[in-house]
Write an enzyme that holds these catalytic residues in place. Sequence first.
Site, PDB file in Angstrom:
ATOM      1  N   ILE A 121       0.611  -1.107   0.207  1.00  0.00           N
ATOM      2  CA  ILE A 121       0.171   0.013   0.148  1.00  0.00           C
ATOM      3  C   ILE A 121       0.420   1.123   0.253  1.00  0.00           C
ATOM      4  O   ILE A 121       0.511   2.455  -0.726  1.00  0.00           O
ATOM      5  CB  ILE A 121      -0.715   0.134   1.475  1.00  0.00           C
ATOM      6  CG1 ILE A 121      -2.404   0.846   0.941  1.00  0.00           C
ATOM      7  CG2 ILE A 121      -0.066   0.125   2.711  1.00  0.00           C
ATOM      8  CD1 ILE A 121      -3.282   0.666   2.214  1.00  0.00           C
TER       9      ILE A 121
ATOM     10  N   ASN B 278      10.868  -8.943   7.156  1.00  0.00           N
ATOM     11  CA  ASN B 278      11.062  -8.760   7.996  1.00  0.00           C
ATOM     12  C   ASN B 278      10.650  -9.482   9.289  1.00  0.00           C
ATOM     13  O   ASN B 278       9.357  -9.676   9.283  1.00  0.00           O
ATOM     14  CB  ASN B 278      10.160  -7.198   8.661  1.00  0.00           C
ATOM     15  CG  ASN B 278      11.777  -6.538   7.974  1.00  0.00           C
ATOM     16  OD1 ASN B 278      12.308  -6.269   7.495  1.00  0.00           O
ATOM     17  ND2 ASN B 278      10.805  -5.230   7.206  1.00  0.00           N
TER      18      ASN B 278
ATOM     19  N   GLU C 226       6.188  -5.224  11.201  1.00  0.00           N
ATOM     20  CA  GLU C 226       4.823  -4.202  11.202  1.00  0.00           C
ATOM     21  C   GLU C 226       3.661  -5.132  11.131  1.00  0.00           C
ATOM     22  O   GLU C 226       3.292  -5.060  11.893  1.00  0.00           O
ATOM     23  CB  GLU C 226       4.564  -3.136  10.166  1.00  0.00           C
ATOM     24  CG  GLU C 226       5.762  -1.772  10.878  1.00  0.00           C
ATOM     25  CD  GLU C 226       5.835  -0.899   9.842  1.00  0.00           C
ATOM     26  OE1 GLU C 226       4.875  -0.482   8.902  1.00  0.00           O
ATOM     27  OE2 GLU C 226       6.592  -0.237  10.253  1.00  0.00           O
ATOM     28  N   VAL C 227       3.596  -6.018  10.471  1.00  0.00           N
ATOM     29  CA  VAL C 227       2.867  -6.866  10.210  1.00  0.00           C
ATOM     30  C   VAL C 227       2.575  -8.614  10.917  1.00  0.00           C
ATOM     31  O   VAL C 227       3.765  -8.966  10.273  1.00  0.00           O
ATOM     32  CB  VAL C 227       1.964  -6.910   8.573  1.00  0.00           C
ATOM     33  CG1 VAL C 227       1.294  -8.202   8.791  1.00  0.00           C
ATOM     34  CG2 VAL C 227       1.923  -5.421   8.578  1.00  0.00           C
TER      35      VAL C 227
ATOM     36  N   HIS D 102       5.838 -12.270   6.116  1.00  0.00           N
ATOM     37  CA  HIS D 102       5.413 -11.854   4.433  1.00  0.00           C
ATOM     38  C   HIS D 102       6.668 -11.453   3.659  1.00  0.00           C
ATOM     39  O   HIS D 102       8.123 -11.378   4.458  1.00  0.00           O
ATOM     40  CB  HIS D 102       4.775 -10.407   4.261  1.00  0.00           C
ATOM     41  CG  HIS D 102       5.111  -9.461   5.088  1.00  0.00           C
ATOM     42  ND1 HIS D 102       4.490  -9.490   6.094  1.00  0.00           N
ATOM     43  CD2 HIS D 102       6.071  -8.346   5.014  1.00  0.00           C
ATOM     44  CE1 HIS D 102       5.123  -8.490   7.177  1.00  0.00           C
ATOM     45  NE2 HIS D 102       5.903  -7.865   6.376  1.00  0.00           N
TER      46      HIS D 102
END
Length: 120
Positions: A34, A91, A99-100, A104
């Site tokens: 995004i 990460n 962060e999520v 991923h």
Amino acid sequence: MAYDPNNIFAKILRGEVPSKKVHEDEHTLAFHDINPLTPSHILVIPKGPYVSFDDFSEKASDAEIAAFTRAIGKVARDHGLAGDGYRILANIGENAHQEVPHLHVHIFGGKRLGRMLPKE
Ligand code: 5GP
């Protein structure tokens, strides 16, 4: 870390949050980030509830691992990145500023990316 089914990528997988999808198969989804940091910035995620790569590599089936690996390469090829090169990055955890909390892999490409990490 326990998997949080309310993380944003779980919502994307359930269709509760829209995404710009570029690849989907039985085990894997890939979509545009995004907030792209490079001309091509695509995220590839397994559909299963895995927080990290260590988690995924321990618990995922061979079929899930194969699909994830193949999807990353396919997305890179499909987006014309294989010729000039690209970077894949995941990460994991606090030190890496994840962060999520759903595994991923970022695929970065479309420009010169510089060296791997800034020197401190
Ligand atoms: P991390 O720091 O966890 O490796 O990266 C998370 C990535 O997810 C960031 O690059 C961020 O822009 C992206 N992201 C966060 N929320 C959304 C969203 O709702 N949709 C999409 N497509 N990407 C997101």
